[in-house]
Design an enzyme around this catalytic site. Structure first.
Site, mmCIF file in Angstrom:
data_model
loop_
_atom_site.group_PDB
_atom_site.id
_atom_site.type_symbol
_atom_site.label_atom_id
_atom_site.label_comp_id
_atom_site.label_asym_id
_atom_site.label_seq_id
_atom_site.Cartn_x
_atom_site.Cartn_y
_atom_site.Cartn_z
ATOM 1 N N GLY A 1 39.746 57.251 35.573
ATOM 2 C CA GLY A 1 40.561 56.028 35.669
ATOM 3 C C GLY A 1 41.497 55.909 34.471
ATOM 4 N N SER B 1 34.785 42.054 32.104
ATOM 5 C CA SER B 1 36.147 41.736 32.527
ATOM 6 C C SER B 1 36.431 40.244 32.423
ATOM 7 C CB SER B 1 36.288 42.180 33.991
ATOM 8 O OG SER B 1 37.385 41.539 34.586
ATOM 9 N N GLU C 1 37.833 38.655 34.499
ATOM 10 C CA GLU C 1 37.575 38.116 35.842
ATOM 11 C C GLU C 1 36.258 37.328 35.875
ATOM 12 O OE1 GLU C 1 38.844 38.282 39.114
ATOM 13 O OE2 GLU C 1 40.752 38.784 38.211
ATOM 14 N N TYR D 1 33.681 41.250 42.891
ATOM 15 C CA TYR D 1 33.879 42.140 41.736
ATOM 16 C C TYR D 1 33.435 41.421 40.458
ATOM 17 C CZ TYR D 1 36.541 44.449 37.990
ATOM 18 O OH TYR D 1 36.911 45.056 36.813
ATOM 19 N N LYS E 1 30.316 42.270 37.951
ATOM 20 C CA LYS E 1 30.561 42.528 36.521
ATOM 21 C C LYS E 1 29.717 41.594 35.650
ATOM 22 C CE LYS E 1 33.718 45.770 35.787
ATOM 23 N NZ LYS E 1 33.477 46.908 34.900
HETATM 24 P P1 GDP Z 1 44.872 40.941 38.702
HETATM 25 O O1 GDP Z 1 44.992 40.187 37.436
HETATM 26 O O2 GDP Z 1 43.638 41.783 38.766
HETATM 27 O O3 GDP Z 1 45.032 40.044 39.904
HETATM 28 O O4 GDP Z 1 46.096 41.984 38.684
HETATM 29 P P2 GDP Z 1 47.399 42.170 39.593
HETATM 30 O O5 GDP Z 1 48.256 43.117 38.833
HETATM 31 O O6 GDP Z 1 47.057 42.560 40.981
HETATM 32 O O7 GDP Z 1 48.080 40.722 39.722
HETATM 33 C C1 GDP Z 1 48.522 39.953 38.640
HETATM 34 C C2 GDP Z 1 49.210 38.674 39.120
HETATM 35 O O8 GDP Z 1 50.495 38.976 39.646
HETATM 36 C C3 GDP Z 1 48.485 37.891 40.231
HETATM 37 O O9 GDP Z 1 48.433 36.536 39.856
HETATM 38 C C4 GDP Z 1 49.384 38.000 41.449
HETATM 39 O O10 GDP Z 1 49.392 36.820 42.248
HETATM 40 C C5 GDP Z 1 50.739 38.176 40.793
HETATM 41 N N1 GDP Z 1 51.676 38.881 41.677
HETATM 42 C C6 GDP Z 1 52.902 38.420 42.046
HETATM 43 N N2 GDP Z 1 53.492 39.307 42.855
HETATM 44 C C7 GDP Z 1 52.630 40.340 43.030
HETATM 45 C C8 GDP Z 1 52.698 41.541 43.785
HETATM 46 O O11 GDP Z 1 53.681 41.828 44.456
HETATM 47 N N3 GDP Z 1 51.606 42.388 43.705
HETATM 48 C C9 GDP Z 1 50.493 42.090 42.933
HETATM 49 N N4 GDP Z 1 49.465 42.956 42.870
HETATM 50 N N5 GDP Z 1 50.427 40.932 42.226
HETATM 51 C C10 GDP Z 1 51.468 40.069 42.269
#
Ligand code: GDP
Length: 324
Positions: free
Chosen positions: A12, A124, A126, A148, A152
């Site tokens: 990873g 995390s 999270e 998840y 964790k």
């Molecule tokens: P997370 O913190 O594990 O949810 O990591 P992500 O990278 O998937 O998302 C980070 C934030 O970006 C979240 O609050 C999503 O709602 C926001 N976000 C906005 N647009 C997008 C998109 O197109 N893709 C993803 N993955 N997240 C998005």
């Protein structure tokens, strides 16, 4: 003699940066990789020849116990997890078995082998989930919101219990989002860096996004793995919140990424309502002052520098066709 570090999740993003750091420090690095995942070793790039690989299923207690006995690691870094959070709804039990089960099996193996192994558990942010305050520190209550995060958290408490009951040197880092050119493309940072690069090269014209007002504490994975190593060098095993302490919105993320290629993001970005997720009242943002005080750890790469690294690497990949 060189110290031996055992890493789960070596293929990873964090496994890569941690291996690189430990190899630089002269460690013998051994990765535990499921037999059916040997092809993922290409993700380690040039490091693949410098680390050793031990093939086993992380859900196989006997094989894990044998590996720990044979390898006698000085340090174990338990990073393996299905990191893309929304996926954990598909199979919550498998998530629990991999995340909580692996931590429990590894700690039990260390204890039964009677080793002085130092253990790092990848916790995390999270786990804080539905927070009622910002920023969060080591004393903030946990309120996980998905399978998840619950898995964790269970792994986190298992680690604490084993440490308290058996005196193991076990730590955990509660890490906030950490990104790099090796972040998978389903994460928002990488989605944006790929889009900025491909729009610059004229390969695509539009970027569809979800909530532009969502905010995160985005750090650089290379900085965050340094904190993992420092935790295992400390005098006492403890928990640490690891993040930058700075919040940025998705809008700022998009603007910074497009800035790297000299484009005005507002001309290319549209919002797709299907990608929206419910927004939070309080944001997940770290108060990393304990790590600074006790580990002398601080992030070195800024938000803008992180995006520059990512966008430049994606430009290079798209131009040369290379994957890593
Ligand atoms: P997370 O913190 O594990 O949810 O990591 P992500 O990278 O998937 O998302 C980070 C934030 O970006 C979240 O609050 C999503 O709602 C926001 N976000 C906005 N647009 C997008 C998109 O197109 N893709 C993803 N993955 N997240 C998005």
């Amino acid at each position: 003699m060189a110290k031996t570090a055992l890493i789960t999740g070596i293929t990873g993003q964090d496994g890569y940066y941690l291996s690189r750091l430990l190899l630089e420090k002269g460690y013998r690095v051994v990765g535990l990789v499921p037999p059916n995942r040997q092809n993922s070793l290409t993700k380690l790039g040039a490091l693949a020849n410098q680390v050793e690989i031990y093939a086993l299923q992380l859900t196989d207690s006997e094989a894990l116990t044998e590996a720990v006995k044979q390898l006698q690691p000085n340090e174990i870094y338990n990073l393996a997890a299905p990191s893309f959070v929304p996926d954990s709804w598909n199979d919550p039990l498998a998530t629990l078995d991999l995340v909580t089960g692996t931590a429990t099996r590894l700690l039990t193996a260390v204890r039964h082998a009677g080793l002085q192994t130092r253990f790092y558990q990848a916790s995390s942010s999270e786990m804080f989930g539905d927070v009622d305050r910002s920023p969060q520190d080591e004393n903030t209550p946990f309120r996980p919101k998905n399978p998840y995060a619950a898995a964790k958290l269970h792994a986190h408490w298992t680690m604490v219990h084993q440490r308290e009951r058996y005196g193991l040197f076990a730590c955990s880092g509660i890490l906030y989002n950490h990104e790099s050119p090796r972040r998978p493309a389903n994460f928002v940072t990488r989605k944006v860096s790929i889009a900025a690069a491909s729009i610059k090269l004229g390969l695509t014209q539009v970027l569809e996004m979800g909530n532009l007002d969502a905010k995160r504490d985005w750090g650089y994975a290379g900085d965050h793995v340094e904190a993992m190593w420092r935790m295992l060098q400390a005098d006492e095993p403890e928990e640490y919140v690891i993040g930058t302490g700075q919040l940025h919105s998705v809008r700022e993320l998009v603007a910074a990424a497009f800035d790297c290629v000299g484009l005005d993001w507002t001309r290319y970005v549209t919002v797709n309502p299907n990608l929206l997720r419910p927004d939070e009242h309080f944001h997940l943002v770290a108060d990393p002052s304990k790590a600074k005080r006790q580990l002398n750890w601080e992030p070195k790469v800024s938000f803008e520098q992180l995006l520059e690294k990512m966008v430049l690497k994606d430009l290079q990949r798209l131009q040369t066709g290379s994957q890593y």
